[in-house]
Write a protein that holds these residues in place. Structure first.
Motif, short mmCIF file in Angstrom:
data_model
loop_
_atom_site.label_atom_id
_atom_site.label_comp_id
_atom_site.label_asym_id
_atom_site.label_seq_id
_atom_site.Cartn_x
_atom_site.Cartn_y
_atom_site.Cartn_z
N ALA A 1 38.68 30.33 37.66
CA ALA A 1 38.19 31.64 38.06
C ALA A 1 36.84 31.51 38.75
CB ALA A 1 38.08 32.55 36.84
N ARG A 2 35.97 30.65 38.24
CA ARG A 2 34.66 30.46 38.86
C ARG A 2 34.80 29.92 40.28
NH1 ARG A 2 31.23 26.96 40.33
NH2 ARG A 2 32.63 25.21 39.84
N HIS B 1 39.75 35.88 37.70
CA HIS B 1 40.76 35.55 36.69
C HIS B 1 42.17 35.96 37.10
CE1 HIS B 1 38.20 33.95 33.57
NE2 HIS B 1 37.36 34.99 33.69
N THR C 1 41.36 38.06 30.96
CA THR C 1 40.74 36.79 30.60
C THR C 1 41.74 35.67 30.74
OG1 THR C 1 41.32 37.14 28.29
CG2 THR C 1 39.14 37.90 29.00
N SER C 2 41.24 34.52 30.98
CA SER C 2 42.11 33.35 31.17
C SER C 2 41.42 32.14 30.56
CB SER C 2 42.38 33.12 32.66
OG SER C 2 42.98 31.86 32.86
N SER C 3 42.25 31.24 30.10
CA SER C 3 41.68 30.01 29.55
C SER C 3 41.07 29.15 30.65
CB SER C 3 42.75 29.22 28.79
OG SER C 3 43.83 28.91 29.68
N ASN C 4 41.50 29.40 31.91
CA ASN C 4 41.01 28.59 33.02
C ASN C 4 39.78 29.25 33.63
OD1 ASN C 4 40.66 26.79 35.08
ND2 ASN C 4 42.60 27.24 36.11
N ASP C 5 38.67 29.25 32.90
CA ASP C 5 37.44 29.85 33.41
C ASP C 5 36.90 29.09 34.60
OD1 ASP C 5 37.50 31.83 31.53
OD2 ASP C 5 36.18 30.79 30.12
N GLU C 6 37.09 27.80 34.64
CA GLU C 6 36.60 27.00 35.77
C GLU C 6 37.36 27.39 37.04
OE1 GLU C 6 34.57 24.44 38.21
OE2 GLU C 6 34.09 25.22 36.22
N ASN D 1 36.26 38.88 39.38
CA ASN D 1 35.84 37.75 38.55
C ASN D 1 36.73 36.53 38.71
OD1 ASN D 1 38.16 38.37 37.04
ND2 ASN D 1 36.98 39.70 35.65
#
Length: 605
Positions: free
Chosen positions: A405-406, A461, A398-403, A459
């Motif tokens: 990763a998207r 990340h 998981t990463s705080s930078n979900d945007e 995903n």
């Protein structure tokens, strides 16, 4: 319809084919005038019965390639799709009749059994020979006639006079009784077992087109690209049913096979027009999957799997599976299925006897190895091997930078869709320049990556994990040389990214250069080579010289791919073929890389 043939002349083809069989087996002899291939019975042979079969040529390996110990004693060949004459058949009997042979076998029970496929010309001419010989005491009571009529396609109402056609079940018949004769059985015994086999056979064929007779004009195939025809005969006779597929392709085996098996096994109560063999519930059977001439071994094995599955679902118990080329119609692109119902417990001849006769090896070039065991469930034979992508840690970090990763996932999805979209173009290009599989290979890889996105195994990340997963797809789904090259490159790219993971920004030029260097340790291709290396090298090296300008480097990759048009191949499969015609197209592998990079980088805003 394939109409090209590698021959000297249609007029000499049959004799040359028979001479070729002599080269394979020094024990054989050939009467060229009568076109009879035979195996003389030796003076110390215990065999009392000679077996003769024959018919028009064009059905090879039947029948001449089945002449040998444990099978036929002689085969008579007519012209292509034309019955031999009665005179030819008489000569065959004279050559191998036990009383006339060097064995001089005059004991009781000796004789000759003529096996005939049920076609008008064959029955007429082979029968003519038998009757003509019957006027001589030496043959009068010792030459018998066995007709095989195993076709189940044509309805009863259409064949009231001529009866069912003889098909590949004929080969099963003379394999079983050929071994029985080799063991010293009498003429009565051989005929009795042969009669049982012939009466318990059911065969049906299916094809995507007709065959072509050498020396004749190319005809127009009446079947469309999406059509198959069930019940076609081995002389190009039309079938009884046509099925259509979709998207311009024939229907899949999963749709064809239930139709075929139903025609083979239906009872007369269920279908008064057919139901030729009364298969008992849970009957033991032998399955023969036969190539009609133009089907690849790759397809034929898949046919055997589907046939076994559907027949077993019917409740029948398959005791043996034979899969190969037994009776063809020249180069007909299709196959036939034959079922032999084995005797039940206490019935004569016994099932054990028939299976032992079938299992025994034969000394004939046309007969291949057959397992002496019943098939077992495929689940007992299949082992699972974890792929590299699942054996390597693929933790969905998981990463705080979900945007971010998207966006990574969106870029990968865009690249995959671009490869899928361009597949027809790449396939067309590779059909000219190679073996036609480039577009499908890249499409398979793209679809595999999309499935991992769908399952969230990719995903975005963690970039190294993402590229390891993509490398696994390239290896597992693409295969071949290009799959290996893509897999090595993406695996090495993951290594390069991991080595620079301590920095806050991704050093793409360094990571990509690391991947290209690794790739070059496994391939000798260097630009200009007319391979996928050309645009890849231009892109990676362009990043290093153009201050990581992705758009400019992508343009260089496009130029390198276009430059492969008119270029002589220096590496890859195109080195071995092609010529000027193939060089008129860009290399499809190179253009695939260019398309991939353009989809990833996008347009300069």
């Amino acid at each position: 319809m394939a109409s090209k043939h590698l021959i000297n002349s249609p007029s000499t083809l049959v004799i040359e084919s028979l001479e070729g069989l002599c080269l394979l087996n020094p024990d054989l002899r050939l009467d060229k005038d009568a076109r009879v291939l035979f195996r003389p019975l030796s003076s110390n042979s215990s065999q009392k019965v000679s077996l003769i079969c024959g018919g028009g040529s064009g059905h090879e390996p039947a029948h001449a390639a089945f002449v040998g110990k444990g099978l036929l004693t002689a085969a008579v060949s007519g012209s292509v799709f034309a019955s031999p004459s009665g005179k030819q058949v008489r000569r065959a009997v004279e050559l191998v009749h036990p009383q006339n042979s060097s064995s001089g076998n005059t004991e009781e029970g000796a004789g000759t059994l003529i096996i005939v496929k049920n076609y008008t010309g064959d029955v007429l001419n082979f029968g003519l020979a038998k009757e003509a010989l019957g006027s001589y005491p030496a043959y009068a009571n010792s030459v018998r006639f066995l007709t095989v009529a195993d076709d189940v396609a044509v309805p009863r109402s259409r064949i009231t006079l001529v009866g069912r056609r003889g098909l590949a079940g004929t080969v099963l018949t003379y394999k079983i009784i050929g071994e029985l004769a080799a063991r010293g059985a009498s003429l009565d015994e051989v005929e009795k077992v042969g009669q049982y086999v012939a009466e318990n056979l059911a065969s049906i064929g299916v094809a995507t087109g007709h065959s072509h007779v050498p020396g004749t004009e190319r005809g127009q195939d009446v079947l469309g690209e999406d059509e198959i025809e069930i019940g076609m005969g081995i002389h190009n006779e039309p079938g009884v049913l046509r099925l259509h597929g979709s998207s311009g392709l024939p229907p899949p085996l999963s749709e064809i096979m239930p139709r075929l098996v139903n025609l083979l096994t239906v009872s007369q109560e269920e279908d008064p027009e057919r139901g030729w063999v009364s298969f008992a519930p849970s009957a033991d059977v032998v399955l023969m999957v036969n190539n009609l001439g133009g089907l690849s071994p790759l397809e034929l094995s898949a046919v055997s799997v589907e046939a076994t599955k559907v027949i077993s679902d019917k409740g029948l118990k398959i005791k043996r599976v034979l899969c190969g080329t037994y009776m063809t119609s020249l180069n007909m692109p299709g196959f036939s299925l034959t079922l032999l119902q084995l005797p039940s417990a206490g019935q004569e001849p016994s099932q054990d006897l028939l299976l032992s006769l079938l299992d025994s090896p034969a000394e004939a070039s046309g007969w291949g190895w057959v397992s002496s065991r019943a098939p077992i469930p495929l689940s007992d034979q299949i082992v699972s091997t974890p792929s590299l992508s699942t054996s390597v840690s693929t933790t969905k970090t998981t990463s705080s930078n979900d945007e971010g990763a998207r966006q990574v996932v969106e870029v990968i999805r865009r690249a995959c869709n671009a490869l899928i979209h361009v597949e027809p173009e790449l396939t067309r290009m590779d059909t000219v320049a190679g073996d036609g599989d480039c577009g499908l290979t890249l499409k398979a890889g793209a679809e595999g990556v999309l499935s991992l996105i769908q399952s969230n195994e990719i995903n975005g990340h963690d970039l190294p994990t993402t590229f390891i997963a993509i490398a696994g797809v390239a290896e597992d789904k693409m295969g071949g040389t290009s799959g290996g090259l893509y897999s090595i490159f993406f695996s090495a790219l993951a290594q390069g990214l991991r080595s620079s993971s301590s920095t806050p920004e991704v050093n793409w030029p360094s990571a990509l250069n690391h991947a290209l260097t690794k790739l070059y340790t496994y391939t000798r291709a260097r630009p200009p080579s007319r391979t996928l290396v050309d645009p890849l090298d231009a892109f990676v090296k362009g990043l290093s010289t153009d201050k990581a300008d992705f758009f400019k480097s992508c343009e260089k990759a496009q130029e390198a791919a276009r430059a492969t048009k008119g270029m002589q191949a220096k590496a890859g499969r195109a080195v071995y073929g092609g010529g000027e015609e193939s060089e008129e197209e860009m290399d499809p592998g190179a253009w695939g890389v260019a398309i991939l990079l353009k989809a990833i980088i996008g347009e300069r805003s």
